[in-house]
Every structure is written in C-alpha cells, then in structure tokens.
Scaffold this motif. Structure first.
Motif, mmCIF file in Angstrom:
data_model
loop_
_atom_site.group_PDB
_atom_site.id
_atom_site.type_symbol
_atom_site.label_atom_id
_atom_site.label_comp_id
_atom_site.label_asym_id
_atom_site.label_seq_id
_atom_site.Cartn_x
_atom_site.Cartn_y
_atom_site.Cartn_z
ATOM 1 N N PRO A 69 5.484 0.037 -1.227
ATOM 2 C CA PRO A 69 4.024 -0.130 -1.286
ATOM 3 C C PRO A 69 3.442 0.633 -2.473
ATOM 4 C CG PRO A 69 4.749 0.416 0.939
ATOM 5 C CD PRO A 69 5.935 0.616 0.053
ATOM 6 N N ASP A 70 2.353 0.123 -3.020
ATOM 7 C CA ASP A 70 1.665 0.802 -4.118
ATOM 8 C C ASP A 70 0.161 0.661 -3.903
ATOM 9 O OD1 ASP A 70 0.999 -1.815 -5.001
ATOM 10 O OD2 ASP A 70 2.881 -1.931 -6.128
ATOM 11 N N GLU A 71 -0.623 1.112 -4.868
ATOM 12 C CA GLU A 71 -2.075 1.069 -4.710
ATOM 13 C C GLU A 71 -2.593 -0.361 -4.605
ATOM 14 O OE1 GLU A 71 -3.899 3.254 -7.832
ATOM 15 O OE2 GLU A 71 -3.071 5.196 -7.208
ATOM 16 N N THR A 72 -1.955 -1.256 -5.325
ATOM 17 C CA THR A 72 -2.392 -2.647 -5.301
ATOM 18 C C THR A 72 -1.912 -3.379 -4.055
ATOM 19 O OG1 THR A 72 -2.203 -2.639 -7.713
ATOM 20 C CG2 THR A 72 -2.485 -4.783 -6.665
ATOM 21 N N HIS A 73 -0.741 -2.991 -3.558
ATOM 22 C CA HIS A 73 -0.162 -3.629 -2.377
ATOM 23 C C HIS A 73 0.163 -2.549 -1.341
ATOM 24 C CE1 HIS A 73 0.825 -6.140 -5.915
ATOM 25 N NE2 HIS A 73 0.511 -7.136 -5.121
ATOM 26 N N PRO A 74 -0.849 -2.026 -0.665
ATOM 27 C CA PRO A 74 -0.627 -0.900 0.264
ATOM 28 C C PRO A 74 0.245 -1.242 1.465
ATOM 29 C CG PRO A 74 -2.859 -1.765 0.479
ATOM 30 C CD PRO A 74 -2.267 -2.430 -0.720
#
Length: 316
Positions: A69-74
C-alpha cells in the motif's frame, strides 16, 4: 488467505505451466495449419496464442498485486488482478474469438478445396490435447485444494471464486480441449467428403466458443472491479458474529467488500453497550476484530464506527 496463497506460489506455477503448454501447441498448430490448409488448425493456433497472451496478463496481475500500500493506494493493489484478468478475457475475445470467426468466414467465401489430414495434423492434435490436459489438471488440482478450504464442490467454487487465475486457467483449458476435439472432427469430415466446409465450420465453432468463454470470464470480473460484496451466507455469518458480541447493542450498518482476490474489507457502524467505559470498549472492539478474522480468514481489515446514534431517533 491472500498472503498465504502468494507465499505458496501455487497460482504462479499454474500460470507458468499453462503458458509453456500454450506456446508449444500454438507453434505446432500454426505449422500444421499452414501445411495442411486447415482453417480449423489455424483457428486453434489463434486460440492457443490468445491463451498464451492471457497467461502473460495473469502473471502481470500476480506481480502487481504484491505491491505494498502507498499514499495513492492505501488499501493496496489487490484489485489489479481483477483488472489484468479482465484484460486477458478481452484479448481472448479479440485474438482468439474474432480471428477464428474471421478465418472461417473468409474460408467460406473461397472455392471449396480439400484438407490434408496427414500424420502431422493428428500428431499435433494429440500433443495439443495432452498439453492442454496437463495444464487443465494443474488448474483443477489447485481448484480442488482451494474449494476444500471453503467446503464447496469444485465447479461451484470455480464459478464463484474471487481468484481469477484458477477460474481463467481451468475454463480456458476446458475450452482448449473442446476446441481440439471440434477441429479433429472437422478435419476428419473434410477428409471423408473431400471439401473444406466441415473444417471451416469447426473454425467458426472454435471462434464462437472462445467468444462465449471470454464473456463468461469477464462478467464476474466486472463485479469485483466495481466492488462486489460478500455473498449472503457469508454476510449473515459476519452479522451473527457482531450481533452476538455483548459489547454491541445494535449493528446499524454492515458492509463487506472485496479489495482483492480472497481479500475482504469489513466496514460496520455499531451502537455499543452503554455499560462500557472507553477502555472496556476499546478492548472489546479489538477482541471482536480478532474473532472476525479467526472465523473468516478472507477478512483482511476491519473498520468499526462506534456511534451513539439510535435508528429511528428524531434528529433535532
């Protein structure tokens, strides 16, 4: 479940076996189709080529879903497997279905001609059937193992599963086996009657089979891409777990949506028991989270909104 599946690598093995099998038989069918003049063999070559492209898309999906997961795809990248599997179904329709139908239509317009049924054609058909069967058996072995975990019959699991790899490989290989039999019948009848018409009809049937298979694979994937809920029996089980918890006085709303293959996010709004203080409520919600995950391994995350709102209470 999704993390365990990735660690086991069974889906990756299934895709690799299917890819190797389809590459080998696509080349063999193409050579046999050119040398024999069989449109059905050329259609089957397009079929196997389409399946090979499909395995590439499925492999990309397996790779992409593992991205953290990242900021764009939590919520992670689990749904990418649905996306790439959907693209695989489209490629099967375009490369396999449309090409096979176009070959048949073009052959219908030509002057009737004979189709060679030399040993090479039957050897290629036999090898193709054997290779597709090996891939099919691998897919079915994985499907049976996973169906057993859910206590479902294997074909019911294949039709309902959120795992697009198992469904795609088993269905495509089943269509491949049927396609080989159709072409074998077409070549045999063409030899008996001395005309290419049965062979062309076999090519048309292969194209229609691929188009139907592609649609059948794409339709459930569209639901998962949009955001499909757990089925009613599983939702009822989840609701029963929450309603049985003494810390919850009322479940106001409950949602459980697939965020990826065999991966569900649960969102609920509850009214807690007024007898609990903040510390007791916090512990109770943690315990409820663990019970849900233990009872339903599909659940990846649980989000519970605690509110004092009462259903039906007049708003000021």
């Amino acid at each position: 479940i999704a993390l365990r599946r990735a660690a086991e690598g069974e889906s990756a093995r299934t895709v690799v076996i299917a890819f190797v099998a389809n590459i080998i038989i696509a080349i063999a069918k193409l050579i046999a189709g050119i040398t024999s003049g069989s449109t059905g063999m050329l259609a089957e070559a397009a079929h196997s080529a389409a399946d090979s492209v499909n395995e590439v898309f499925l492999a990309v999906g397996l790779r992409r879903e593992q991205a953290p997961p990242d900021e764009t795809h939590p919520l992670g990248h689990g749904r990418e497997r649905f996306l790439w599997s959907f693209m695989a179904a489209i490629s099967s329709f375009l490369i396999g279905g449309c090409v096979s139908i176009a070959l048949a239509v073009a052959d219908f317009k030509l002057t009737q001609h004979s189709v060679s049924d030399g040993p090479a054609v039957w050897i290629v058909l036999a090898v193709s059937f054997a290779a597709d069967r090996v891939s099919w058996l691998q897919g079915m072995r994985q499907a049976r193992a996973q169906a057993k975990e859910y206590g479902l019959p294997v074909w019911r699991y294949i039709l309902r599963s959120s795992d697009p790899v198992v469904r795609a490989v088993v269905v495509e290989d089943s269509a491949g086996l049927i396609g080989v039999l159709l072409v074998a019948v077409g070549v045999f009848l063409s030899r008996i009657y001395g005309t290419n018409l049965p062979d062309s009809i076999a090519s048309l049937l292969v194209g229609l089979l691929l188009a139907a298979t592609a649609f059948g694979l794409a339709r459930p994937l569209a639901d998962f891409l949009v955001g499909r809920s757990l089925r009613d029996p599983q939702l009822a089980q989840l609701s029963a777990i929450m309603k049985a918890d003494k810390a919850i006085e009322e479940v106001l709303s409950l949602r459980a949506t697939y965020s990826g293959p065999e991966e569900v996010i649960v969102m609920a709004k509850v009214r807690p028991s007024p007898k609990l203080n903040i510390e007791q409520l916090t512990r109770a919600m943690d315990d409820l989270d663990h019970r849900i995950r233990h009872a339903m391994p599909l659940v990846a995350d649980v989000f519970i909104d605690v509110t004092a709102h009462r259903e039906g209470k007049d708003k000021s």
